[in-house]
Design a protein around this motif. Structure first.
Motif, short mmCIF file in Angstrom:
data_model
loop_
_atom_site.label_atom_id
_atom_site.label_comp_id
_atom_site.label_asym_id
_atom_site.label_seq_id
_atom_site.Cartn_x
_atom_site.Cartn_y
_atom_site.Cartn_z
N ASN A 128 47.96 46.15 65.22
CA ASN A 128 47.27 45.14 66.44
C ASN A 128 46.33 46.26 66.46
N MET A 129 46.39 47.26 65.93
CA MET A 129 45.44 48.24 65.90
C MET A 129 44.29 48.69 64.53
N TRP A 130 44.31 47.75 63.87
CA TRP A 130 43.47 48.11 62.69
C TRP A 130 42.06 47.48 62.82
N SER A 131 41.42 46.86 64.18
CA SER A 131 40.23 46.52 64.03
C SER A 131 39.87 48.33 64.89
N THR A 132 40.19 48.64 65.59
CA THR A 132 39.80 50.15 66.06
C THR A 132 40.06 51.79 65.75
N SER A 133 40.94 51.16 64.34
CA SER A 133 41.11 52.64 63.62
C SER A 133 40.45 53.17 62.96
N TYR A 134 40.26 54.34 63.05
CA TYR A 134 40.15 55.46 62.15
C TYR A 134 39.22 55.38 60.72
N GLU A 135 40.18 54.57 59.85
CA GLU A 135 40.26 53.77 58.72
C GLU A 135 38.55 52.63 58.91
N ASN A 136 39.28 52.19 59.76
CA ASN A 136 37.77 51.41 59.64
C ASN A 136 36.02 51.33 60.75
N GLY A 137 36.19 52.90 60.29
CA GLY A 137 34.97 53.69 61.93
C GLY A 137 35.24 54.12 63.11
N PHE A 138 36.63 53.12 63.48
CA PHE A 138 36.35 53.71 65.10
C PHE A 138 37.12 55.01 64.98
N TYR A 139 38.19 55.18 66.11
CA TYR A 139 38.86 56.70 67.00
C TYR A 139 40.23 56.36 66.76
N ARG A 140 41.29 54.89 66.39
CA ARG A 140 42.77 54.51 66.55
C ARG A 140 43.37 55.32 65.33
N ILE A 141 43.90 56.66 65.51
CA ILE A 141 44.53 57.55 64.42
C ILE A 141 45.89 57.27 64.26
N VAL A 142 46.69 55.97 64.98
CA VAL A 142 48.24 56.40 65.09
C VAL A 142 48.49 55.20 63.27
N ASN A 143 49.79 56.11 63.34
CA ASN A 143 50.08 56.05 61.69
C ASN A 143 51.51 55.73 61.89
N ARG A 144 52.07 54.40 61.37
CA ARG A 144 53.71 54.15 61.39
C ARG A 144 54.69 54.98 59.99
N VAL A 145 55.72 55.96 59.92
CA VAL A 145 55.98 55.74 58.91
C VAL A 145 57.48 55.62 59.12
N THR A 146 58.18 55.69 57.87
CA THR A 146 58.64 54.46 57.52
C THR A 146 60.32 55.95 57.17
N ILE A 147 60.53 56.39 58.14
CA ILE A 147 62.20 57.36 58.44
C ILE A 147 63.48 55.89 59.13
N ASP A 148 64.44 56.68 58.20
CA ASP A 148 65.76 56.01 57.96
C ASP A 148 65.39 53.57 58.27
N GLY A 149 64.91 53.55 57.80
CA GLY A 149 64.26 52.10 57.37
C GLY A 149 63.41 51.59 58.60
N LYS A 150 63.19 52.64 59.37
CA LYS A 150 62.95 51.93 60.69
C LYS A 150 61.25 53.07 61.08
N LEU A 151 59.79 52.10 61.34
CA LEU A 151 58.83 52.13 60.91
C LEU A 151 58.63 53.11 62.73
N VAL A 152 57.89 54.41 62.55
CA VAL A 152 57.79 55.46 63.46
C VAL A 152 56.36 56.26 63.76
N ASP A 153 56.53 55.49 65.55
CA ASP A 153 54.70 56.11 65.44
C ASP A 153 54.41 57.00 64.75
N PHE A 154 53.18 58.08 64.03
CA PHE A 154 52.64 59.30 64.21
C PHE A 154 51.19 59.49 64.23
N ASP A 155 50.84 60.27 65.34
CA ASP A 155 49.29 60.71 65.32
C ASP A 155 49.19 61.48 64.90
#
Length: 260
Positions: A128-155
């Motif tokens: 839901n953040m891809w359209s405004t992501s840094y990778e897509n030329g914009f500004y959102r820098i949220v990345n989800r990292v898998t820890i203990d089988g769960k997706l945890v948000d990292f900025d």
């Protein structure tokens, strides 16, 4: 094809201005020209696009998502890699006394290299953040990292993103200290970056920050809640180091120079 020293920069693409692996983009364009133009050959421009293309091609098994058993293992990988980073705040119970709960845990990092951090931790951009992501030329820098089988948000805050003054960012990494197997800001940087976050990037001071201001600086209850007092302390620190207030590139981060 392997790029052992990837360099990322903004380039105009068919999808607009995007942050891309410049060597891969140049190679793709050269090959397309040699083949008479058009889109006869495709190559992904960054890590996120690679993951999405493999999923679209029905090849998710070809890409093994990196998973971590614990938050401590995340810091082990960062430490071993040599990337410079700090956990900016809320690290008091990290890494072992904090529950890995995606609804409550998010980790704020300042890193020397955004894409290196993304590669090391195998960060995924939320759909839901891809359209405004840094990778897509914009500004959102949220990345989800898998820890203990769960997706945890990292900025992943990075050099030059105006989250803080660039020189202050460099100095935070330079003055960082190691605590329980992870790197955190020095006490002075922690206090003043927290004040900056609480009164420049937020409209109200949370109870968590009031408590931390009192613990880090022996401020009274009244002082820890007084934006004018805190701004004076922040200005003294920043002026003494030549740091400036900067408007963040990330449009989801506030910028309130006048106390409310």
């Amino acid at each position: 094809i392997y790029d052992h020293n990837p360099k990322y920069d903004f380039r105009p693409t068919s999808k607009g201005q995007r942050m891309v692996n410049t060597a891969m983009l140049d190679l793709k364009r050269a090959l397309r020209t040699d083949m008479g133009g058009g889109f006869k050959i495709h190559a992904t421009d960054n890590i996120q696009e690679t993951k999405e293309n493999m999923e679209a091609l029905g090849m998710p098994e070809e890409y093994n998502l990196r998973q971590f058993d614990t938050l401590g293992r995340v810091f082990d990988v960062l430490n071993f890699s040599g990337i410079e980073y700090v956990v900016l705040r809320n690290f008091e119970k990290m890494p072992d006394e904090i529950k890995v709960d995606p609804s409550h845990l998010d980790v704020d990092l300042l890193v020397s290299d955004y894409y290196e951090a993304k590669r090391l931790l195998d960060g995924l951009n939320p759909y839901n953040m891809w359209s405004t992501s840094y990778e897509n030329g914009f500004y959102r820098i949220v990345n989800r990292v898998t820890i203990d089988g769960k997706l945890v948000d990292f900025d992943f805050r990075y050099m030059g993103d105006n989250y803080y003054d660039r020189q202050w960012q460099l100095d935070i990494l330079k003055r960082r200290i190691k605590l329980r197997g992870m790197f955190v800001p020095s006490k002075e940087d922690h206090l003043h970056s927290l004040i900056y976050h609480a009164i420049i990037q937020k409209q109200t001071i949370s109870e968590t920050y009031v408590k931390q201001f009192k613990e880090l600086s022996n401020y009274t209850e009244t002082q820890a809640r007084d934006k004018k007092f805190l701004r004076e302390r922040l200005d003294t620190f920043m002026d003494g180091h030549g740091y400036k207030m900067v408007k963040p590139n990330d449009k989801t981060v506030g910028y309130f120079l006048t106390p409310s």
